[in-house]
Design an enzyme around this catalytic site. Structure first.
Site, PDB file in Angstrom:
ATOM      1  N   ASP A  67       0.839  -1.196   0.000  1.00 49.60           N
ATOM      2  CA  ASP A  67       0.000   0.000   0.000  1.00 49.60           C
ATOM      3  C   ASP A  67       0.876   1.249   0.000  1.00 49.60           C
ATOM      4  OD1 ASP A  67      -2.395   1.752   0.693  1.00 49.60           O
ATOM      5  OD2 ASP A  67      -3.280  -0.223   0.884  1.00 49.60           O
ATOM      6  N   HIS A 105      -3.780   5.999   3.173  1.00 49.27           N
ATOM      7  CA  HIS A 105      -4.476   4.749   2.847  1.00 49.27           C
ATOM      8  C   HIS A 105      -3.915   3.521   3.538  1.00 49.27           C
ATOM      9  CE1 HIS A 105      -6.011   1.534   0.151  1.00 49.27           C
ATOM     10  NE2 HIS A 105      -7.075   2.302   0.202  1.00 49.27           N
ATOM     11  N   ASN A 222     -14.201   0.173  -6.985  1.00 53.26           N
ATOM     12  CA  ASN A 222     -15.443   0.889  -6.693  1.00 53.26           C
ATOM     13  C   ASN A 222     -16.057   1.519  -7.930  1.00 53.26           C
ATOM     14  OD1 ASN A 222     -14.543   0.328  -4.121  1.00 53.26           O
ATOM     15  ND2 ASN A 222     -13.899   2.413  -3.689  1.00 53.26           N
ATOM     16  N   VAL A 239      -6.394 -15.310  -6.874  1.00 55.97           N
ATOM     17  CA  VAL A 239      -6.491 -14.206  -5.912  1.00 55.97           C
ATOM     18  C   VAL A 239      -7.901 -14.167  -5.332  1.00 55.97           C
ATOM     19  CG1 VAL A 239      -6.471 -11.694  -5.686  1.00 55.97           C
ATOM     20  CG2 VAL A 239      -4.694 -12.838  -7.026  1.00 55.97           C
ATOM     21  N   SER A 287     -11.436  -1.109  -0.673  1.00 53.56           N
ATOM     22  CA  SER A 287     -10.121  -1.073  -0.050  1.00 53.56           C
ATOM     23  C   SER A 287     -10.217  -1.389   1.436  1.00 53.56           C
ATOM     24  CB  SER A 287      -9.494   0.309  -0.223  1.00 53.56           C
ATOM     25  OG  SER A 287      -9.045   0.480  -1.541  1.00 53.56           O
TER      26      SER A 287
END
Length: 457
Positions: A67, A105, A222, A239, A287
């Site tokens: 991240d 984030h 999103n 994944v 997220s």
């Protein structure tokens, strides 16, 4: 992948980062009265996490968070971040500098995944005495899904021009390989793109993680950020892709995309997390859904250390509560996350990942040949030596040889057929020119030939 495709992918990834698929709606607040934030973590009960804690809290499991960097000094992350690196060339060596377009984030994600809360320091009764230093953890602040898990901070610079010079296409595979080499059993990637395809250069890194038995969890993206369909890396086979739910437990209109790669759905609206510097925020987006599921994966891997990554993912998706269309669907995947069932139910053992395999995908789509491994990629900077052997890396298969006479015969054969068609068409045109009444209606007009009405009997 062509240079044009590389540029399009980079632009797509940057679009998601800047467009809200990461931080979503962000409402900041000071650190005061932190326990009030704890009371608003509704997903802990609704997703069955508090009951799952009766079985496991994630002890002994390292989760890598790829991240924007993590503030390990946040009160709720004291003692949680045990290692890290920077793959961007612009961050801190330990991955704890907040960088990129969304600097907050990584800390938001980390506190939701493995926050331990804190105890508010009490004033000393004597002015001359030192203030009481509270221990790590406590009733205030954010408690994560796996509060006893440990975090590896892998900082990346995404969403804006990187002063370190490394592109997103270089950073992501380097980050994955470093996480695997440094003991991560779960990798959380709350990053993504508006493109479902990924650079071929990523194949080896995700194959590396698959062969080293690591669970990778990724956010679906999103709609509000322009992601109607799931984008890479959440489209990579194997994944565990996480979709988002609104406050009523339905697929979020703003905070979730859709796609066939979705594995499970988790809360995505009215989420809470910590900010760099010790503050807190309310936010939204998949997220935040991803670390909820990554935390559950850590609970499972702590309870059953020898359980394979395939079985961990299977346990999560097979115990999910079916929602939407019966069975797996592009909005909820296999259903809504049920952490208690994932930790307590009897689940049939499987030898395959229900979400596919990157190795199988490479064989089919890249024509990879695993029988002759090529030289392994150059290892990323690491603070710990790898403990497992290098995995095989796909090699392009040799094209099959065909008898030299066969292509010539095919060409001559089709040439003869074409000549016959041309002659026939010429004859037909001459016949029509001599007798116009035989010509039909033009196909492009959409009109029909006249038909005599049926006679009544």
């Amino acid at each position: 992948m062509t240079l044009r495709c590389h540029r399009l992918f980079s632009a797509a990834l940057a679009t998601m980062l800047a467009g809200g698929a990461l931080a979503g709606a962000l409402l900041t607040a000071p650190a005061a009265v932190a326990d009030a934030w704890r009371d608003k973590e509704y997903w802990l009960k609704e997703s069955g996490i508090t009951n799952a804690w009766q079985v496991s809290k994630g002890a002994g499991v390292k989760v890598a968070i790829i991240d924007s960097g993590i503030d390990g000094n946040h009160p709720d992350l004291k003692g949680v971040v045990v290692g890290g690196t920077d793959v961007s060339g612009a961050g801190a060596p330990n991955g704890q500098k907040s960088i990129g377009a969304k600097t907050e984030h990584g800390t938001l994600v980390a506190t939701m995944l493995a926050g331990r809360g804190h105890t508010t320091p009490t004033a000393s009764p004597s002015p001359s005495a030192s203030p009481t230093v509270p221990p790590a953890g406590g009733p205030d602040g954010i408690i994560g899904v796996a509060p006893e898990a440990e975090i590896l901070a892998v900082s990346t610079w995404l969403g804006s021009p990187n002063p370190g010079g490394k592109t997103d296409q270089e950073q992501i595979p380097d980050a994955v390989r470093w996480a695997v080499d440094n003991g991560a059993k779960v990798i959380n990637i709350s990053l993504g793109s508006t493109s479902p395809v990924w650079p071929q250069s990523w194949d080896a890194a995700f194959l590396y993680a698959e062969q080293k038995d690591v669970v990778i969890v990724a956010a679906a993206g999103n709609r509000v950020g322009g992601n109607v369909q799931v984008g890479a890396p959440a489209t990579i086979p194997g994944v565990l892709t996480v979709a988002g739910l609104d406050g009523d437990g339905r697929a979020s209109v703003d905070s979730s995309s859709q796609g066939i790669s979705i594995g499970v759905a988790a809360p995505a609206e009215d989420l809470l997390g910590g900010l760099p510097g010790g503050g807190y925020a309310q936010w939204a987006g998949t997220s935040g859904s991803a670390p909820i599921v990554s935390g559950v994966a850590a609970l499972i891997r702590s309870k059953w250390p020898d359980m394979s990554a395939k079985q961990v993912i299977n346990r999560i998706v097979s115990t999910a509560k079916d929602a939407g269309a019966p069975g797996k669907d592009p909005l909820y995947g296999y259903g809504v996350l049920n952490a208690e069932a994932a930790l307590k139910d009897e689940v049939e053992t499987t030898s395959t990942n229900p979400l596919g395999s990157i190795a199988d995908w490479i064989r089919v789509h890249r024509r990879g040949d695993f029988s002759t491994p090529s030289e392994a990629p150059v290892a990323s900077p690491t603070s710990a030596a790898p403990t497992l052997a290098d995995p095989t890396v796909p090699v392009a298969a040799t094209p099959a040889h065909v008898d030299d006479a066969l292509p010539a015969a095919v060409v001559l054969g089709f040439g003869g057929i074409f000549a016959v068609i041309v002659v026939g068409a010429f004859i037909q045109l001459r016949r029509v020119a001599k007798n116009p009444s035989t010509a039909g209606e033009e196909a492009e007009t959409g009109t029909l030939e006249a038909v005599d009405p049926p006679t009544r009997k």
